[in-house]
Design a protein around this motif. Structure first.
Motif, PDB file in Angstrom:
ATOM      1  N   GLU A  64      21.323   5.270  48.910  1.00  0.00           N
ATOM      2  CA  GLU A  64      20.553   6.416  48.394  1.00  0.00           C
ATOM      3  C   GLU A  64      20.613   7.562  49.407  1.00  0.00           C
ATOM      4  OE1 GLU A  64      17.699   9.004  49.119  1.00  0.00           O
ATOM      5  OE2 GLU A  64      17.081   7.056  49.944  1.00  0.00           O
TER       6      GLU A  64
ATOM      7  N   SER B  43      18.710   3.122  52.249  1.00  0.00           N
ATOM      8  CA  SER B  43      18.360   4.552  52.175  1.00  0.00           C
ATOM      9  C   SER B  43      18.893   5.262  53.410  1.00  0.00           C
ATOM     10  CB  SER B  43      16.843   4.735  52.101  1.00  0.00           C
ATOM     11  OG  SER B  43      16.536   6.114  52.258  1.00  0.00           O
TER      12      SER B  43
ATOM     13  N   LYS C  86      12.498  10.926  46.875  1.00  0.00           N
ATOM     14  CA  LYS C  86      13.149   9.673  47.256  1.00  0.00           C
ATOM     15  C   LYS C  86      12.464   8.488  46.588  1.00  0.00           C
ATOM     16  CE  LYS C  86      15.553  10.545  51.628  1.00  0.00           C
ATOM     17  NZ  LYS C  86      16.967  10.279  51.283  1.00  0.00           N
TER      18      LYS C  86
END
Lengths: 324, 324
Positions: free
Chosen positions: B90, B118, B99
């Motif tokens: 991500e 992430s 997010k």
């Protein structure tokens, strides 16, 4: 070899610790006479060993015509060391009163037009030149370890330093394959050490807080920013990270992070426990390798990185290698 | 080529800015299938151009068997992108609520045992995993630009992250030629960005106070500490600067400097004037070179520096180059 325009000069080195010895090696490799003084027991022997260890790297970088370790001479007094010198490099321990007393003695016994360069990493030149007979020729000339390989030398003038001294110092250090960087205002720690000190304080906090070991902190630098910093500083690095808009985009995107508590701001207390953690971390990271072995590995690496920097940043030509 | 033990995986990339595109290039070069999603107009075209620009460096580093740009596929929804993925990376903009909402959607539509990494540079994983169905498989995996060359990836687990996820993430990122560094405690900015941020804030102060231009700050890093940091971090560097006594001597000698006001401690106000000074400094430093030209120069340099690091630090074997 391209030494036709460079005349042989006499360099005096006062104080022969790690930094003083680094200067000696660099001066010798550039074909100059060096006169050294240090009152410590066995100083000459230590210096000769240090210069011998540095010499293979200097040979790889390229020696000047006539460069030889034989042109190093130790003398028993400051007076004798500085009498004939064109440049005097002071590298005594970082204590203000000691430095001022040694500089007064250098000032008194040297040719009035000789340049006095102080290797101080933190003291301001205006402080060091107080009370000298010829304060205008004192300049901070702060190098980086290993002095015989790393090209940076910060030149900082004090209130009494003349522009002629700054100009002459730029010329003399550039002629021994260095990158003289004239700092615009004198401040404690000059420029490079302030940048390093900020990172260093945060690194100590990370170890102190158990976020990382010393080895992990080192890895966090080496495999990321460190590889970039050998070629580009923080500003140009961020300029490239901002995409086509460069730094303009970066400041929009990451400017707000400056308001976040992303650094500890104040240095941590250097407790015995933190000291041990840092020392043991380094010793275990170094493993069985002696400091000398690590140094030799570092030197080989740095010589080769300098080659790369020269290939990719044409403006550095003439700094890293001579005679090309 | 040494790919016998590595199986082909499917990687999903959500968000294709500079960082997302860097991941895509790295995943493809390592012989994986990549499915990408980004809602922005023209995202696919930009990504394909970015991957093409990165490809020559990746070829020099060495492509995995079967690696090809053709194995990149853009899809119109997050659901489709993550459905078959083994690892989902991500990289949406650094805004907490955005997010969290994207991660919730990834979590909902992916295989429950897929790892979610992430790329956040500052937000803590415990915050990001709040409210997920399978929070145990979320880990911060924070890379450094250019992602397809620099090996560092910081792995940070949150309160709910399982040890299995950390172990699996270490394995998967190591298998794509990275140096995974597991951070022991989650903090804002993780580890490397905190170190860089400390230096960055001080650098901004130096420009703000007129001590140096951006180009001079960069020079103060490159020609001194930067050359060392490509090979050694701050701790081992100081360990070597301490002579035979190493860090023990360094802390004795320079510990007191921690008490001196050598850093500004608090970040400077990012005024319009400071912004302009920083931006213009970078633009003038870059001269006529476009960002793309600078990037290509940087990439060539980094690939060669990685070779050097590998030669001189044997423990890095297998990170920088494959198939040797």
């Amino acid at each position: 070899m391209n030494q036709t325009t460079q005349s042989t000069k006499t360099f005096a080195v006062i104080g022969t610790g790690v930094i003083g010895n680094g200067w000696i090696a660099r001066f010798l490799a550039n074909g100059h006479d060096v006169v050294a003084f240090d009152p410590a027991e066995g100083a000459e022997e230590k210096t000769r060993r240090a210069v011998e260890l540095a010499w293979p790297s200097l040979e790889e970088i390229g020696l000047a015509e006539g460069a030889t370790i034989d042109r190093l001479r130790f003398v028993p007094t400051i007076e004798e060391a500085v009498a004939q010198a064109d440049l005097i490099q002071e590298n005594v321990p970082e204590r203000e009163e000691l430095k001022k007393s040694v500089l007064a003695s250098i000032d008194q016994h040297s040719k009035p037009n000789a340049i006095i360069g102080s290797s101080t990493s933190g003291i301001m030149p205006s402080t060091l030149q107080e009370g000298l007979l010829h304060p205008e020729r004192l300049v901070v000339a702060h190098p980086f370890n290993p002095v015989y390989i790393l090209p940076l030398v910060e030149l900082v003038g004090g209130k009494a330093t003349s522009q002629e001294t700054i100009n002459a110092a730029k010329e003399v250090y550039a002629a021994i394959q260095m990158k003289p960087l004239v700092i615009r205002k004198e401040i404690e720690g000059h420029l490079a050490d302030r940048l390093m000190e900020a990172l260093w304080r945060e690194a100590l906090h990370m170890v102190n807080d158990g976020v990382a070991t010393t080895e992990e902190v080192d890895a966090a630098i080496i495999y990321g920013a460190g590889l970039r910093w050998a070629q580009m500083g923080p500003f140009l690095t961020f300029h490239l990270a901002g995409g086509e808009q460069g730094m303009r985009h970066m400041l929009q995107q990451f400017g707000p992070a400056l308001k976040q508590p992303w650094t500890k701001l104040v240095a941590p207390e250097l407790t015995d426990e933190l000291k041990e953690r840092v020392i043991e971390g380094c010793e275990s990271h170094a493993g069985d390798a002696s400091i000398a072995e690590l140094e030799s590995k570092r030197n080989e690496f740095l010589v080769r990185v300098l080659d790369l920097v020269e290939d990719y940043w044409p403006e550095t030509k003439s700094i890293a290698k001579r005679g090309e």
